[in-house]
Scaffold this motif. Structure first.
Motif, PDB file in Angstrom:
ATOM      1  N   SER A 163       0.867  -1.187   0.000  1.00  6.94           N
ATOM      2  CA  SER A 163       0.000   0.000   0.000  1.00  6.94           C
ATOM      3  C   SER A 163       0.901   1.233   0.000  1.00  6.94           C
ATOM      4  CB  SER A 163      -0.915  -0.013   1.230  1.00  6.94           C
ATOM      5  OG  SER A 163      -0.156  -0.090   2.418  1.00  6.94           O
ATOM      6  N   PHE A 164       0.269   2.393  -0.304  1.00  9.24           N
ATOM      7  CA  PHE A 164       1.051   3.635  -0.415  1.00  9.24           C
ATOM      8  C   PHE A 164       0.689   4.581   0.718  1.00  9.24           C
ATOM      9  CE2 PHE A 164       0.793   1.732  -4.549  1.00  9.24           C
ATOM     10  CZ  PHE A 164       2.071   1.892  -5.070  1.00  9.24           C
ATOM     11  N   ASP A 165       1.702   5.227   1.277  1.00  8.10           N
ATOM     12  CA  ASP A 165       1.492   6.214   2.327  1.00  8.10           C
ATOM     13  C   ASP A 165       2.449   7.378   2.045  1.00  8.10           C
ATOM     14  OD1 ASP A 165       0.813   7.584   4.583  1.00  8.10           O
ATOM     15  OD2 ASP A 165       2.019   6.349   5.944  1.00  8.10           O
ATOM     16  N   GLU A 166       1.858   8.486   1.544  1.00  2.00           N
ATOM     17  CA  GLU A 166       2.659   9.641   1.113  1.00  2.00           C
ATOM     18  C   GLU A 166       3.673   9.183   0.062  1.00  2.00           C
ATOM     19  OE1 GLU A 166       4.144  11.386   4.695  1.00  2.00           O
ATOM     20  OE2 GLU A 166       2.173  12.023   5.363  1.00  2.00           O
ATOM     21  N   SER A 167       4.955   9.416   0.313  1.00  2.00           N
ATOM     22  CA  SER A 167       5.954   9.057  -0.708  1.00  2.00           C
ATOM     23  C   SER A 167       6.588   7.688  -0.430  1.00  2.00           C
ATOM     24  CB  SER A 167       7.047  10.125  -0.750  1.00  2.00           C
ATOM     25  OG  SER A 167       7.688  10.206   0.511  1.00  2.00           O
ATOM     26  N   ASP A 168       5.994   6.937   0.487  1.00  2.00           N
ATOM     27  CA  ASP A 168       6.540   5.613   0.841  1.00  2.00           C
ATOM     28  C   ASP A 168       5.594   4.499   0.393  1.00  2.00           C
ATOM     29  OD1 ASP A 168       8.646   6.888   2.076  1.00  2.00           O
ATOM     30  OD2 ASP A 168       7.713   6.828   4.073  1.00  2.00           O
ATOM     31  N   ILE A 169       6.175   3.292   0.297  1.00  2.00           N
ATOM     32  CA  ILE A 169       5.379   2.096   0.003  1.00  2.00           C
ATOM     33  C   ILE A 169       5.492   1.155   1.205  1.00  2.00           C
ATOM     34  CG2 ILE A 169       4.987   0.172  -1.591  1.00  2.00           C
ATOM     35  CD1 ILE A 169       6.542   1.706  -3.699  1.00  2.00           C
ATOM     36  N   LEU A 170       4.337   0.665   1.683  1.00  2.00           N
ATOM     37  CA  LEU A 170       4.306  -0.296   2.794  1.00  2.00           C
ATOM     38  C   LEU A 170       4.163  -1.708   2.211  1.00  2.00           C
ATOM     39  CD1 LEU A 170       1.972   1.554   5.316  1.00  2.00           C
ATOM     40  CD2 LEU A 170       4.462   1.451   5.330  1.00  2.00           C
ATOM     41  N   TYR A 171       5.118  -2.582   2.555  1.00  9.91           N
ATOM     42  CA  TYR A 171       5.079  -3.975   2.085  1.00  9.91           C
ATOM     43  C   TYR A 171       4.761  -4.893   3.266  1.00  9.91           C
ATOM     44  CZ  TYR A 171       7.591  -2.296  -2.080  1.00  9.91           C
ATOM     45  OH  TYR A 171       7.971  -1.641  -3.223  1.00  9.91           O
ATOM     46  N   ASN A 172       3.724  -5.703   3.128  1.00  8.17           N
ATOM     47  CA  ASN A 172       3.389  -6.713   4.131  1.00  8.17           C
ATOM     48  C   ASN A 172       3.973  -8.034   3.630  1.00  8.17           C
ATOM     49  OD1 ASN A 172       2.230  -7.486   6.529  1.00  8.17           O
ATOM     50  ND2 ASN A 172       0.265  -8.022   5.608  1.00  8.17           N
ATOM     51  N   VAL A 173       4.965  -8.583   4.353  1.00  6.46           N
ATOM     52  CA  VAL A 173       5.757  -9.707   3.829  1.00  6.46           C
ATOM     53  C   VAL A 173       5.749 -10.894   4.795  1.00  6.46           C
ATOM     54  CG1 VAL A 173       8.029 -10.394   2.965  1.00  6.46           C
ATOM     55  CG2 VAL A 173       7.282  -8.010   2.749  1.00  6.46           C
ATOM     56  N   ARG A 174       5.456 -12.100   4.225  1.00  8.42           N
ATOM     57  CA  ARG A 174       5.639 -13.327   5.004  1.00  8.42           C
ATOM     58  C   ARG A 174       7.091 -13.754   4.813  1.00  8.42           C
ATOM     59  NH1 ARG A 174       1.223 -17.652   4.248  1.00  8.42           N
ATOM     60  NH2 ARG A 174       2.136 -17.881   2.184  1.00  8.42           N
ATOM     61  N   ILE A 175       7.846 -13.723   5.903  1.00  3.82           N
ATOM     62  CA  ILE A 175       9.303 -13.871   5.838  1.00  3.82           C
ATOM     63  C   ILE A 175       9.712 -15.316   5.558  1.00  3.82           C
ATOM     64  CG2 ILE A 175      11.416 -13.691   7.204  1.00  3.82           C
ATOM     65  CD1 ILE A 175      10.169 -11.035   6.382  1.00  3.82           C
ATOM     66  N   ASN A 176      10.733 -15.461   4.701  1.00  2.00           N
ATOM     67  CA  ASN A 176      11.440 -16.733   4.564  1.00  2.00           C
ATOM     68  C   ASN A 176      12.631 -16.658   5.505  1.00  2.00           C
ATOM     69  OD1 ASN A 176      13.816 -18.299   3.451  1.00  2.00           O
ATOM     70  ND2 ASN A 176      12.154 -19.168   2.261  1.00  2.00           N
ATOM     71  N   ARG A 177      12.671 -17.561   6.475  1.00  2.00           N
ATOM     72  CA  ARG A 177      13.659 -17.460   7.547  1.00  2.00           C
ATOM     73  C   ARG A 177      15.092 -17.346   7.035  1.00  2.00           C
ATOM     74  NH1 ARG A 177      11.576 -22.106  10.087  1.00  2.00           N
ATOM     75  NH2 ARG A 177      13.656 -22.958   9.874  1.00  2.00           N
ATOM     76  N   LEU A 178      15.480 -18.269   6.144  1.00  2.00           N
ATOM     77  CA  LEU A 178      16.873 -18.274   5.664  1.00  2.00           C
ATOM     78  C   LEU A 178      17.221 -16.983   4.937  1.00  2.00           C
ATOM     79  CD1 LEU A 178      17.609 -21.869   4.321  1.00  2.00           C
ATOM     80  CD2 LEU A 178      18.395 -20.820   6.427  1.00  2.00           C
ATOM     81  N   ASP A 179      16.335 -16.565   4.042  1.00  7.00           N
ATOM     82  CA  ASP A 179      16.609 -15.359   3.257  1.00  7.00           C
ATOM     83  C   ASP A 179      16.668 -14.124   4.151  1.00  7.00           C
ATOM     84  OD1 ASP A 179      16.681 -16.862   0.983  1.00  7.00           O
ATOM     85  OD2 ASP A 179      14.611 -16.460   0.411  1.00  7.00           O
ATOM     86  N   TYR A 180      15.804 -14.080   5.153  1.00  8.24           N
ATOM     87  CA  TYR A 180      15.771 -12.913   6.040  1.00  8.24           C
ATOM     88  C   TYR A 180      17.044 -12.850   6.896  1.00  8.24           C
ATOM     89  CZ  TYR A 180      14.017  -9.336   9.212  1.00  8.24           C
ATOM     90  OH  TYR A 180      13.857  -8.189   9.940  1.00  8.24           O
ATOM     91  N   GLU A 181      17.512 -14.046   7.355  1.00  9.69           N
ATOM     92  CA  GLU A 181      18.741 -14.082   8.137  1.00  9.69           C
ATOM     93  C   GLU A 181      19.929 -13.597   7.302  1.00  9.69           C
ATOM     94  OE1 GLU A 181      19.057 -18.083   9.508  1.00  9.69           O
ATOM     95  OE2 GLU A 181      17.274 -17.915  10.788  1.00  9.69           O
ATOM     96  N   LYS A 182      19.876 -13.894   6.010  1.00  9.97           N
ATOM     97  CA  LYS A 182      20.994 -13.559   5.131  1.00  9.97           C
ATOM     98  C   LYS A 182      20.939 -12.111   4.630  1.00  9.97           C
ATOM     99  CE  LYS A 182      23.171 -15.184   0.872  1.00  9.97           C
ATOM    100  NZ  LYS A 182      23.039 -16.041  -0.307  1.00  9.97           N
TER     101      LYS A 182
END
Length: 428
Positions: free
Chosen positions: A398-417
């Motif tokens: 979604s958009f809020d002013e000049s930013d974009i909000l991302y709602n993300v289901r995390i992949n553990r390995l990728d997030y750790e890296k």
């Protein structure tokens, strides 16, 4: 190395009486004698042996000279002569002296459970690494027992107990065999080094690794084949496959993982074999998730599950994240299915059911993912937006002013890296 395929004529000549000794030590360990003997029958048949009869003996301790006692040996001799047996297979491990004494008294080939399992492995190994590991295990087992081989060396025309190293190696002196063991260890060390490098490369790519472990004949290879269309042997036999197989698997959300089938476990898996196959079994130790495959239809399901956990402990992998997969539920009654429970997370499937396979893939995917987080990224920071898509599944933006909000289901390995460059957004 000698050709390890079965000699059909020799195999047909193996007609065996199976023998099991139940001592106080085994009673204390709560070993199920009936189950162990039934498993020995399965092992013998897998090795191409015709089982003529089974004999059991109860004693406080094993006889150091005769194992089952002189009187029982005489009884066994009468039964062997009556049935025309060529082999006696013992359910427990024998010393070299016991083999020599039993061989002299019974005048047949003497095989114990460990040698039988090693023999089956010798017939199953197909890759260079598997063949080297089996020969190493066989020679390590035989070295302290050379004095007990006696007439066995003159019976080496073929059949069980003779596949693998071959007669010429067994007839050489201890020094030659020790040299061969050292040579094999050198080969194995080099193979382990290559396997370790391969594992490290996989880790650097951030690919989630899943290992299939379980009792032999639980359906691991079937599951690998059904999930990945891998070209692996699937047979209703003990140790139908020996060499580990790794294949890529695409999960529902589009993420790819590596799925590895490992050698099946069995109770009293020979120590020499565990040592030789440690590099292969350590695929379980390196995995991000272990799928413990269980044959739901087995009457000895509980004991088999304990054996698997014991081997995982020996490998130092018992603390790994695990999910129990109760396989072959199509062979269970509705009441039996209801009773399939265990500690921790579990799932019940039929490996041939597409809907069950989808269920399993979803369950693995859930184990890969962590929390759902929100990230606030300036709209002109495309580099950070790219990271968002690499650390998980974007559920909503979604958009809020000049930013974009991302709602993300995390992949553990990728997030750790990769997640260190991103800060989760929390509303003030």
């Amino acid at each position: 190395m000698r050709n390890q395929t079965h000699d059909t004529n020799a195999t047909l000549a193996d007609r065996a009486v199976l023998v099991s000794l139940y001592t106080n030590d085994l009673k204390l360990k709560e070993v199920n004698l009936e189950y162990s003997l039934a498993e020995l029958v399965g092992l013998a048949e897998t090795a191409g042996v015709e089982v003529l009869d089974t004999i059991t003996q109860n004693k406080d301790t094993k006889d150091p000279k005769w194992f089952i006692g002189k009187g029982k040996v005489e009884e066994l001799k009468l039964r062997i002569d009556e049935l025309g047996a060529t082999t006696a297979i013992f359910d427990q491990e024998l010393s070299g002296a016991q083999v020599r004494n039993l061989e002299a008294a019974l005048d047949v080939k003497i095989i114990d459970r460990t040698q039988l399992i090693l023999d089956i492995f010798a017939g199953r190994a197909k890759t260079r690494e598997g063949i080297v590991q089996v020969e190493l295990a066989q020679l390590s087992y035989l070295l302290p027992r050379l004095s007990g081989q006696g007439k066995n060396l003159s019976r080496l025309g073929g059949g069980i107990g003779t596949r693998g190293p071959g007669e010429t190696k067994l007839e050489t002196d201890r020094r030659h065999i020790r040299d061969r063991i050292n040579e094999l260890k050198g080969h194995l060390h080099e193979m382990v080094r290559h396997r370790t490098l391969h594992r490290e490369r996989r880790k650097k790519t951030g690919i989630f690794q899943v290992a299939l472990v379980g009792y032999t004949n639980a359906g691991k290879s079937t599951l690998l084949k059904q999930l990945t269309q891998a070209d692996v042997l699937v047979e209703n036999q003990l140790f139908a496959t020996l060499d580990p197989t790794s294949r890529n698997l695409m999960l529902p959300a589009g993420k790819e993982i590596v799925l590895t089938d490992t050698v099946g476990f069995i109770q009293n898996l020979p120590h020499d074999l565990v040592a030789a196959f440690r590099a292969t079994l350590e695929e379980a130790n390196e995995a991000d998730l272990i799928l413990h495959i269980v044959d739901s239809s087995s009457d000895n399901r509980s004991d088999q599950m304990k054996v698997v956990q014991k081997v995982l402990e020996e490998l130092g992998a018992s603390g790994k994240e695990q999910m129990t997969v109760f396989n072959k539920i199509d062979l269970c009654s509705p009441e039996e299915r209801e009773m399939l429970t265990t500690e921790g997370e579990y799932i019940k499937i039929n490996a041939y059911s597409p809907s069950d396979l989808d269920k399993l893939k979803e369950a693995v995917q859930e184990r890969m993912t962590g929390d759902t987080l929100t990230f606030r990224i300036p709209s002109d920071r495309g580099d950070l937006a790219a990271h968002v898509y690499r650390i998980g599944e974007v559920l909503e933006q979604s958009f809020d002013e000049s930013d974009i909000l991302y709602n993300v289901r995390i992949n553990r390995l990728d997030y750790e890296k990769l997640g260190y460059v991103l800060e989760p957004y929390t509303e003030a």
